[in-house]
Motif scaffolding. Sequence first.
Motif, short mmCIF file in Angstrom:
data_model
loop_
_atom_site.label_atom_id
_atom_site.label_comp_id
_atom_site.label_asym_id
_atom_site.label_seq_id
_atom_site.Cartn_x
_atom_site.Cartn_y
_atom_site.Cartn_z
N GLU A 235 0.87 -1.19 0.00
CA GLU A 235 0.00 0.00 0.00
C GLU A 235 0.90 1.23 0.00
OE1 GLU A 235 -3.21 1.06 0.15
OE2 GLU A 235 -3.96 -0.95 -0.34
N GLY B 213 0.32 4.45 -0.24
CA GLY B 213 -0.09 5.54 0.64
C GLY B 213 0.36 5.30 2.07
N PHE B 214 0.19 4.08 2.51
CA PHE B 214 0.57 3.72 3.87
C PHE B 214 2.07 3.84 4.09
CE2 PHE B 214 1.57 0.45 7.10
CZ PHE B 214 0.84 0.98 8.15
N VAL C 207 3.20 7.62 4.17
CA VAL C 207 2.89 8.40 5.36
C VAL C 207 3.68 7.91 6.56
CG1 VAL C 207 0.85 7.16 6.14
CG2 VAL C 207 1.05 9.59 6.62
N ASN D 110 7.25 9.17 6.18
CA ASN D 110 7.33 10.59 6.51
C ASN D 110 7.36 10.81 8.01
OD1 ASN D 110 7.37 11.38 3.88
ND2 ASN D 110 5.17 11.82 3.75
N ARG D 111 6.39 10.14 8.68
CA ARG D 111 6.25 10.38 10.11
C ARG D 111 7.46 9.83 10.87
NH1 ARG D 111 0.68 9.23 12.75
NH2 ARG D 111 1.49 10.85 14.12
N SER E 231 10.50 9.64 9.74
CA SER E 231 11.70 10.46 9.52
C SER E 231 11.74 11.60 10.54
CB SER E 231 11.71 11.01 8.08
OG SER E 231 10.73 12.02 7.96
N LYS F 28 0.10 -9.34 4.30
CA LYS F 28 -0.69 -9.62 3.10
C LYS F 28 -0.22 -8.73 1.96
CE LYS F 28 -5.48 -10.06 1.99
NZ LYS F 28 -6.82 -9.59 2.34
N LYS G 87 -3.18 -4.38 12.04
CA LYS G 87 -3.49 -3.16 11.28
C LYS G 87 -4.93 -2.78 11.50
CE LYS G 87 -1.44 -2.47 6.87
NZ LYS G 87 -1.36 -2.97 5.49
N PRO G 88 -5.39 -1.56 11.41
CA PRO G 88 -4.50 -0.39 11.35
C PRO G 88 -3.98 -0.07 12.75
CG PRO G 88 -6.82 0.25 11.24
CD PRO G 88 -6.81 -1.21 11.40
N CYS G 89 -2.69 0.22 12.84
CA CYS G 89 -2.12 0.46 14.16
C CYS G 89 -1.70 1.92 14.32
CB CYS G 89 -0.93 -0.46 14.39
SG CYS G 89 0.35 -0.25 13.18
N LEU H 3 0.81 4.87 15.23
CA LEU H 3 2.27 5.00 15.00
C LEU H 3 3.02 4.74 16.30
CD1 LEU H 3 4.32 5.78 12.75
CD2 LEU H 3 4.42 8.01 13.86
N ALA I 42 -6.08 2.92 7.67
CA ALA I 42 -4.72 3.07 8.21
C ALA I 42 -4.04 4.28 7.56
CB ALA I 42 -3.92 1.80 7.96
N ILE I 43 -4.23 4.42 6.26
CA ILE I 43 -3.59 5.54 5.57
C ILE I 43 -4.18 6.87 6.04
CG2 ILE I 43 -3.22 6.65 3.33
CD1 ILE I 43 -3.30 3.76 2.13
N TRP J 150 0.33 12.59 10.27
CA TRP J 150 1.39 13.35 9.58
C TRP J 150 1.09 14.84 9.64
CZ3 TRP J 150 6.03 13.92 8.44
CH2 TRP J 150 6.50 14.61 7.33
N ASP K 280 1.98 15.98 12.95
CA ASP K 280 3.43 16.16 13.03
C ASP K 280 3.84 17.51 12.45
OD1 ASP K 280 3.52 13.69 14.12
OD2 ASP K 280 4.45 12.67 12.39
#
Lengths: 157, 564
Positions: free
Chosen positions: A46, A48-49, A52, A55-56, A58, A90, A138-140, A142, B355-356, B363, B366
Amino acid sequence: MESKQSQTVPWKQVQKGILKKQVTAMTEEGNIQASTRIKLLLVDDEEGFVNVIANRMSKRGIDATKALSGTDALKALRGQDFDVAVVDLKMQEMDGIELLRILKKMVPEMPVIMLTGHGSERAEEEGMEYGAFDYLTKPCELDELMQKIREALPRGR
Amino acid sequence: MHHTRSDDTDHRTALKRNVLSWSVFVAITPMILVSCIILYQYRISYHQRVNSHLEELINKHKQNIDTFLRERLGNIQDLARNFAFEQMSQEAFLQERLNILQRSYGPVFVDLGVINSKGVQVAYAGPFKLGHARYSDADWFQKVMENKSEYYKSDVFLGLRGVPHFIIAVKITSEGETWIVRATIDFVSFNTLVEKIRVGETGFAFILNKDGRFQTHAVHDVKPDKSPYSDFLNYNDEEKKHIHILERTDDSGNMNIYVAAFLKHGDWLLVYQQKASEAFFDYRRTVNVAVVIIMLGCLLILSTAILLSNKLVRLLARIDREKQMMNEQIVETGKLASIGELAAGIAHEINNPVAIMVGEAGWIEDLLEEEEFQASENLKEFRRSLKQIHIQGKRCKEITHKLLSFARKTGSRPQDINVNELMEELIALSAQRAKFSNVAIVTDFKDDIPSICVSQSELQQVFLNLINNALDAMEKDGGQIRISTKTEGNHVVVVVADNGPGIPSANLNRIFDPFFTSKPVGKGTGLGLSICYGIIKKMKGDIEVQSTTGAGTTFLVKIPLPED
């Protein structure tokens, strides 16, 4: 041997659990070692997953290398070493368990955290059998993932 | 298409009719066939027996009568041969001979007469005054003279004396002279020979001559019905040597049996007649008894067949009902399972976008920490909004996790669980909430409940759900939850009963359906009870609900004890 043994040093959290960019670790002699950023291999199909999360992370002192498939992950592994890997269970091309088996052969010392769907307990058990460090459903959040990464890293890192 | 109750009833009625008619047919047909064959064979052999008995009887009497006639003829022949015409012409001598004969044979010989070739009786001994009677015109005389044989036995006739009798005449020719010795045989003593033949009430005998006239007393009121006798009388000489048996219906409608034997070289016919009903009385009685037995047998078969077919149809109806119920259950289970699979698929797919979304919201959070946004007027509003996204994301996650719980095939590992302990833990967990809702939790645990081997987390989920539902129901007005455990057969039974408002009967059938909820929108997912249902079914247990509006709801959970 003993001199290398490390002592548990909690990751310091600054403001809502965000880590300082410079990570510090302490040896048993108490010396502060040069802090380094953690290198993470993030495998999930995924996009998109992956984006993000990378990014977070980093922003939290983790350099996440994104891989959208098992093959990508293996390619990335050829170029560099990673401290820890996060692998989705998966995936279309090569599923998480298969990748985990390969990773454990190539770099047995690298901890692997599995991301699973809820209720796929058999897969979780299988993952643990093949040497996964732990799993998250999932979804977990961060923060949960960060916590697991922290646990997975060798003491002293 | 549409299978209705009346279709079933029609089908079963037809089935019942078929079973009934076939079983009756199969059972009764051979019985009747065999009975008929046996009766038929019995009839034949019985008739044969009766016939041969009668034949023997008549044959004996025929011989008796023939012997009688032959001996009387012999007496007269002796007389004629042994004495000369001169001697015989003397009435005193003739009277002496008659006396000797009467002494020897009783009153059989009525009289004796000696007749010359002219037909004039030259001597007579006997009770009648027949001296010098002329017989030249008499039928018997002419027959004797014409007859080539030496003797003649007449039919019964009245003659000069006007009394029924018959005569034996012996013709002698010596020294060119022909004369005749004639004896009259007493009709009464001859008749006794025949009258002696009496069997039962309707069996009697008589003698007919060639013309069908009685040669003996007509017995009873029997009119010689011509038909059977004329048949006999028409027989040829060869046939006349045998004894004949006939069965005929007479004028009065009675079936008679006729046995006929010829006497006197075919001149006379000895007939024995008996009503068939008497002759075959034993046979008739046997047939009647057999018919009664067969009727009773048929009745028995019929009633048994009716009983069995009724039983069969009732059994079928019950099986049909059970099958229908089972089908409904299978459909119900299948429905739940397929909805579960579908939901699980959707849940899996939704997890990723959620999740996204949550990740992206994080984000943004953040990024909001960066210096440049700190001065923004809307910073607070951003944070509130992002927090809301997190909350809703969590809600999504809860929903998908519940769905997956409902659908998952394998649960966590089964382990030995003490139900009482588990319930205590759960009650402790819910105690705080119960206190706020003013609900008292009462327990009634049986001590000796064996351990069950199931997944602890799943079982917790089930009972927590039931307790939470009860608490939800009584949130406003308070009440009591009564939890009891016991062993019933090879099941552990846990009952969770509340005295809350109850479930309307319209909803009662649907409460285990996924997504069915009576809670306000956003409050319940409608998955709790269907998950419970799925878990308990997977444990091969059972979950039942009883509810009365205004009185409360009772959930009964049965979990099987481990086998062995």
